[in-house]
Design a protein around this motif. Structure first.
Motif, short mmCIF file in Angstrom:
data_model
loop_
_atom_site.label_atom_id
_atom_site.label_comp_id
_atom_site.label_asym_id
_atom_site.label_seq_id
_atom_site.Cartn_x
_atom_site.Cartn_y
_atom_site.Cartn_z
N SER A 390 0.76 -1.30 0.07
CA SER A 390 0.01 -0.05 -0.08
C SER A 390 0.94 1.46 -0.05
O SER A 390 0.81 2.15 -0.66
CB SER A 390 -1.01 -0.02 1.18
OG SER A 390 -1.82 -1.03 1.20
N GLN A 431 -7.58 0.34 -0.24
CA GLN A 431 -7.72 -1.02 0.82
C GLN A 431 -8.79 -0.90 1.60
O GLN A 431 -9.88 -2.07 1.67
CB GLN A 431 -6.52 -1.39 1.47
CG GLN A 431 -6.34 -2.70 2.07
CD GLN A 431 -4.90 -3.02 2.68
OE1 GLN A 431 -3.98 -2.33 2.83
NE2 GLN A 431 -4.76 -4.37 2.70
N ASP A 511 -6.11 -1.53 -4.72
CA ASP A 511 -5.06 -1.82 -3.52
C ASP A 511 -5.86 -3.05 -2.81
O ASP A 511 -6.84 -2.79 -1.97
CB ASP A 511 -4.94 -0.89 -2.51
CG ASP A 511 -3.94 -1.14 -1.41
OD1 ASP A 511 -3.74 -2.47 -1.37
OD2 ASP A 511 -3.41 -0.26 -0.79
MG LIG Z 1 -2.19 -2.72 2.18
#
Ligand SMILES: [Mg+2]
Ligand SMILES: Nc1ncnc2c1ncn2[C@@H]1O[C@H](COP(=O)(O)OP(=O)(O)O)[C@@H](O)[C@H]1O
Length: 596
Positions: A390, A431, A511
């Protein structure tokens, strides 16, 4: 602090008019006892009805003027302080929104909420109080003392002396209380943080059956706020009695000494009555001043906290830094009057990038990362949790700036784009999906307000969200609650993927965006994406599953912030044992053999 005061400027006129009205009110109040003196001494004692009636009407008239003064001041004070508060709140909010991820990491959400609400309300109230008390109280107090002196100099001097002593005592008490109020606001931060965390994490708290634990934790924080407030209150409590004691002593002196003066025919009864009324006015104005001081002290603490946010300079801004690759081109373009650069092709390059989170100890989150993604190509990123996946993609839209090295988009350092242009070119599905309360359509159009209905429907179809959107009675108009309550995790992910697709940016980053989708839905999503990205969208896919990235042009495997391996699926099966193990685990022995 200057930045906070600047918000008063647009309201300065009303801010100054209010005390003028208040002064009129104070003057009216000061006149009343004076008129009363003649009423009693000339009218009542001699039974002169004319004087009584005349003075009575005069007092009514003066009272009416006083009421107009009071109303006017309240109106203007309310207008200016509410206006000041609203502007300040907007200013702080604008600032918070402009801050970068790194700046935001510094404040807790709870603390920002306290600053936006409690602290600003404190400033608003104090500004209102200042306009109403700051002029009136000293005017009333001093005026009453002067009026007393005009009746009897010794009585006036006594009143002045006692008032001075009381004022010094009150100021000393306030000085002691000041640090306590800063602490109260900090404790309030903690309470707000705990409340905010628990409210938004309510489901987790219940799932882990940690309610009792959280109640205890909250209780402790709340208790701390309570104790600090009580301590401050106790300190402040001494100011009231100090004022009363002083004033009662003066009354005693006046009655005793005044009695002698009346007996000696030096003063009339009416004058003594007036003096006792003036003493009450001094008492009143001293209490008001004390009250104002308390609030000034509290407001001082709050203003400091609000100023801290206003003075935080966003660490990521539009200004181009020193010459780096691409700077020359960008500068040349700017000099020739050309428009600032925009993301068009979607080429992404990392050159020897190091990154460390501000204030984080230990190893950097990324180290020596170099990679190149040609326009329209797809990069897959695999790696364990915490390996820096990330972090890596967050550097592309400049959520954070690199510690060393460079990130380039279309051959230009990301720092040379205007932030808005850069971010318009990079569509990222984070995410943690965040949806807002509103309809599904509102959420979809959130990043692309101008999208047509057909475009919205196409994005929904590609994100594999058609089936559940159509299954609800309201379709796109179906309402989702705060944080996407009412949707399953997978549905939420698909809505947020559709939202990003709708932006049609040259670079698309997912992500771990399909982690909650079942295998078949994800397969369909991947096929749809492939047809979409054929229209030359550069795609970065972070995933846990090999199948999600298998068809990418290049796959990198991250380990502790390093690129541990890179290549296509086939190459990695040959060269990277860890990747081979992963495939064996997820796809079975056959797939690995087939890859070789
Ligand atoms: Mg991550
Ligand atoms: N905002 C942050 N502040 C400090 N450290 C962070 C922050 N976000 C992530 N980290 C740390 O950086 C490392 C990489 O995190 P991340 O990129 O989120 O990993 P991944 O996405 O691969 O799971 C981890 O050690 C994590 O603890």
């Amino acid at each position: 602090m200057k930045k906070v005061l600047a918000y008063i400027r647009p309201h300065l006129l009303f801010f100054l008019i209010a005390p003028v009205f208040k002064a009129v009110e104070a003057a009216a109040e000061l006149l009343q006892p004076r008129i009363m003196t003649t009423t009693i001494d000339v009218g009542v004692t001699t039974g002169n009805i004319d004087v009584i009636l005349h003075n009575g009407l005069l007092m009514l008239g003066v009272a009416a003027i006083g009421i107009v003064g009071g109303l006017g001041s309240s109106l203007f004070a309310a207008k200016s302080s509410q206006g000041f508060g609203a502007d300040l709140r907007q200013g702080v909010f604008d600032k918070v929104v402009a801050l970068s991820f790194a700046d935001i990491d510094r404040y807790s959400t709870g603390s920002l909420i306290t600053r936006l609400t409690s602290d600003i309300i404190q400033l608003e109230n104090t500004s209102m109080m200042m306009q109403r008390i700051m002029v009136r109280a000293p005017l009333l107090g001093l005026g009453a003392i002067i009026m007393t002196m005009s009746i009897s100099t010794p009585l006036g001097l006594a009143l002045l002396a006692v008032s001075a002593v009381v004022l010094v005592i009150v100021a000393a008490i306030m000085k002691r209380a000041f640090p306590m109020f800063t602490r109260i606001q900090q404790r309030l931060d903690a309470v707000n943080s705990a409340a905010q965390e628990n409210l938004s994490g309510m489901r987790t708290v219940k799932a882990f059956d940690r309610a009792t634990f959280e109640v205890k934790r909250f209780d402790a924080i709340n208790e701390l706020l309570y104790r600090t407030s009580v301590r401050a209150g106790r300190t402040m409590a001494f100011s009231g009695p100090a004022v009363s004691l002083g004033m009662n002593m003066t009354t005693l002196i006046v009655l005793w000494r005044g009695g002698q003066l009346v007996a000696g025919r030096e003063l009339h009864i009416g004058q003594i009555v007036a003096v006792t009324q003036y003493i009450t006015q001094v008492l009143f104005s001293l209490s008001m001043l004390g009250f104002l001081l308390i609030n000034l002290v509290r407001a001082g603490a709050s203003a400091g906290r609000v100023a801290e946010v206003l003075e935080t300079e966003p660490s990521i801004v539009d200004s181009p830094p020193a010459m780096t690759v691409g700077a020359a081109a960008a500068a040349e373009a700017a000099a020739s009057g050309a428009a600032p650069p925009r993301v068009t092709r979607g080429e992404v390059e990392f050159r020897d990038v190091d990154f460390r989170y501000p204030g984080a100890a230990g190893a950097p989150a990324l180290q020596g990362v170099s990679l190149h993604i040609a326009p329209g190509h797809t990069l897959g990123i695999l790696g364990g949790t915490g390996s820096g996946k990330s972090t890596l993609v967050n550097l592309i839209p400049r959520f954070y700036d690199v510690t060393a090295g460079q990130v380039l988009v279309d051959g230009i350092d990301v720092r040379h784009y205007r932030l808005a242009d850069l971010r318009a070119g990079v569509s990222i599905v984070l995410q943690d999906t965040v949806l807002f309360s509103g309809t599904i359509e509102e959420n979809l159009r959130w990043g692309a307000p101008d999208a047509t209905h057909d475009e919205v429907m196409e994005a929904v179809r590609m994100a594999q969200a058609s089936d559940f959107v159509e299954s609800t009675a309201d379709g796109l108009g179906a309402f989702i609650g705060q944080h996407g309550v009412g949707l399953s995790g997978g549905q939420r992910q698909r809505v947020s993927i559709a939202r990003s697709l709708l932006r049609r940016a040259p670079i698309l980053i997912l992500d771990d965006a399909a982690s909650a989708l079942d295998f078949r839905t994800e397969l369909r999503l991947r096929r749809a994406l492939r047809s979409y990205t054929k229209r030359s969208t550069t795609t970065i896919i972070i995933a846990q599953r090999v199948t999600s990235v298998m068809e990418a042009d290049e796959i990198i495997v991250l380990e502790d912030g390093f690129i541990a391996a890179r290549g296509t699926h086939r190459e990695l099966i040959r060269t990277c044992p860890a990747y081979r193990d992963l495939c064996r685990l997820q796809l079975g022995e056959g797939a690995v053999a087939c890859g070789q």
